[in-house]
Scaffold this motif. Structure first.
Motif, short mmCIF file in Angstrom:
data_model
loop_
_atom_site.label_atom_id
_atom_site.label_comp_id
_atom_site.label_asym_id
_atom_site.label_seq_id
_atom_site.Cartn_x
_atom_site.Cartn_y
_atom_site.Cartn_z
N LEU A 1 5.02 -37.59 1.68
CA LEU A 1 4.38 -37.51 2.99
C LEU A 1 2.86 -37.42 2.86
N GLN A 2 2.41 -36.65 1.88
CA GLN A 2 0.98 -36.57 1.64
C GLN A 2 0.41 -37.93 1.22
N ASN A 3 1.15 -38.61 0.32
CA ASN A 3 0.71 -39.95 -0.10
C ASN A 3 0.72 -40.91 1.08
N MET A 4 1.73 -40.79 1.93
CA MET A 4 1.82 -41.67 3.09
C MET A 4 0.65 -41.42 4.04
N ASP A 5 0.35 -40.14 4.24
CA ASP A 5 -0.80 -39.82 5.09
C ASP A 5 -2.09 -40.37 4.49
N PHE A 6 -2.20 -40.22 3.15
CA PHE A 6 -3.40 -40.74 2.48
C PHE A 6 -3.49 -42.25 2.61
N LEU A 7 -2.33 -42.94 2.41
CA LEU A 7 -2.33 -44.40 2.51
C LEU A 7 -2.63 -44.86 3.94
N LYS A 8 -2.07 -44.12 4.92
CA LYS A 8 -2.35 -44.45 6.31
C LYS A 8 -3.85 -44.31 6.61
N ALA A 9 -4.42 -43.22 6.10
CA ALA A 9 -5.85 -43.00 6.33
C ALA A 9 -6.67 -44.11 5.66
N LYS A 10 -6.28 -44.47 4.40
CA LYS A 10 -6.99 -45.53 3.70
C LYS A 10 -6.83 -46.86 4.43
N ALA A 11 -5.61 -47.16 4.88
CA ALA A 11 -5.38 -48.42 5.60
C ALA A 11 -6.21 -48.47 6.86
N GLU A 12 -6.27 -47.34 7.56
CA GLU A 12 -7.09 -47.30 8.77
C GLU A 12 -8.57 -47.48 8.43
N GLU A 13 -8.97 -46.86 7.31
CA GLU A 13 -10.36 -46.99 6.87
C GLU A 13 -10.67 -48.44 6.51
N PHE A 14 -9.75 -49.09 5.77
CA PHE A 14 -9.95 -50.49 5.41
C PHE A 14 -9.95 -51.38 6.65
N ARG A 15 -9.09 -51.04 7.62
CA ARG A 15 -9.02 -51.85 8.83
C ARG A 15 -10.35 -51.80 9.59
N PHE A 16 -10.89 -50.57 9.69
CA PHE A 16 -12.19 -50.44 10.35
C PHE A 16 -13.28 -51.16 9.55
#
Length: 278
Positions: free
Chosen positions: A179-194
Motif C-alpha cells: 500500500l505504501q509503494n502503491m501510494d508512492f507510485l500514485k504520487a510519482k505518476a501524478e507528479e510525472f503527469r503534471f
C-alpha cells in the motif's frame, strides 16, 4: 393500611427475636422490604414449629426407649438375676459392641433374626457400591482419555492459531508495504503527469509541432510497427519473384515495381523514425 402496619409490627418482633441483644441493622422500610421480611419471618416460624415438633417426637421416642430398656433390664434381672453392672470389662465391651452394631445397622433389637437381614442388606449395598464404583472408574478412564485427546487437540489448535497469527502478521506487513509503494507510485505518476503536462504546455508555447507530442509519438510508434508488419509479406513476395526463371523482362518489371514499392515504404518508414528521434 392496617394489614401493612400489622406486617411491619410482626417483622419488627421477628427481627428483635432473631438479633436479641444485638442492634438490628438499618434498612429501608417500604412495602417491598416489609413484604420480603414478612415472608422470611413466616418461613422461619414454620421451620421453628417443625423443629419443635421433631424435637418433641424425639424426646418422646427417647422416653419410650428408656422405658423399654428399663423394662427389659428389670425383666433380665428378675428372670436370670443378671445385671449389666455385674459384667466383667470384657463382657461390657462385648455388650457395648453389640449395642453399637445394632445402632449402626438400625435394627429394632440385638437378636440374630434382626442382625442377619441387616447384614445381608449391608452386603448388598456394598456389592452395589462396588459395582457402581467400577462403572465410575470405567467412565473416569474414558473421560481421562477424552480429556487427553482434547488437551492434545487444544495444543495443536493453539499452535495452528499462533502460526496463523504470525502468517497474518507477515501478510499484513506485506500489504502495508504494498500500500505504501502503491501510494508512492500514485504520487510519482501524478507528479510525472503534471510534469508532462507542464512540458507539453511549454513546448506548445514555444511553437512545437503537435505531431511530436507524447500521444503522437506513441501513435507513430504503433504505425511504424504496423508498417514493418506490412513489409514482411512484400519482401516474401519479392523473394518469390526473384526465384522466377522464365520471361526475364516481365520478371524484371515486377521486381522493379516491388523495389519501388519497398523503397517508398522504407522512405516513409525512415521519415517516421527521423521524426520520432527529433
Amino acid at each position: 393500611m392496617e394489614a401493612r402496619e400489622e406486617k411491619e409490627s410482626q417483622v419488627a418482633e421477628w427481627l428483635k427475636k432473631i438479633f436479641g441483644d444485638h442492634p438490628i441493622p438499618q434498612y429501608e422500610v417500604n412495602s417491598r422490604t416489609t413484604e420480603i421480611l414478612y415472608h422470611l419471618a413466616e418461613r422461619n416460624r414454620d421451620r421453628d414449629r417443625d423443629a419443635c415438633l421433631v424435637i418433641e417426637d424425639l424426646k418422646q421416642k427417647a422416653n419410650e426407649y428408656e422405658s423399654e430398656a428399663k423394662h427389659l433390664q428389670d425383666l433380665l434381672v428378675e428372670s436370670v438375676n443378671f445385671s449389666p453392672a455385674n459384667l466383667s470389662s470384657t463382657g461390657s465391651m462385648y455388650l457395648n459392641a453389640l449395642v453399637d452394631s445394632a445402632m449402626a445397622l438400625e435394627t429394632k433389637d440385638t437378636s440374630l433374626a434382626s442382625f442377619i437381614p441387616a447384614v445381608n442388606d449391608l452386603t448388598s449395598d456394598l456389592f452395589r457400591t462396588k459395582s457402581k464404583s467400577e462403572e465410575l472408574q470405567l467412565q473416569l478412564g474414558k473421560l481421562e482419555k477424552n480429556l487427553t485427546a482434547t488437551l492434545v487437540l487444544e495444543k495443536c489448535l493453539r499452535e495452528d492459531l499462533k502460526k496463523a497469527e504470525l502468517h497474518l502478521s507477515a501478510e499484513k506487513a506485506k500489504v502495508d508495504s504494498r500500500l505504501q509503494n502503491m501510494d508512492f507510485l500514485k504520487a510519482k505518476a501524478e507528479e510525472f503527469r503534471f510534469g508532462i503536462r507542464a512540458a507539453e504546455e511549454q513546448l506548445s508555447a514555444r511553437g512545437m509541432d503537435a505531431s511530436l507530442s507524447h500521444q503522437s509519438l506513441v501513435a507513430l510508434s504503433e504505425k511504424l510497427a504496423e508498417l514493418k508488419q506490412q513489409t514482411i509479406p512484400l519482401k516474401r513476395k519479392l523473394e518469390s519473384y526473384l526465384d522466377l526463371m522464365p520471361n526475364p523482362s516481365l520478371a524484371q518489371v515486377k521486381i522493379e515495381e516491388a523495389k519501388r514499392e519497398l523503397d517508398t515504404i522504407e522512405t516513409e518508414l525512415s521519415k517516421k523514425v527521423d521524426m520520432m528521434e527529433l
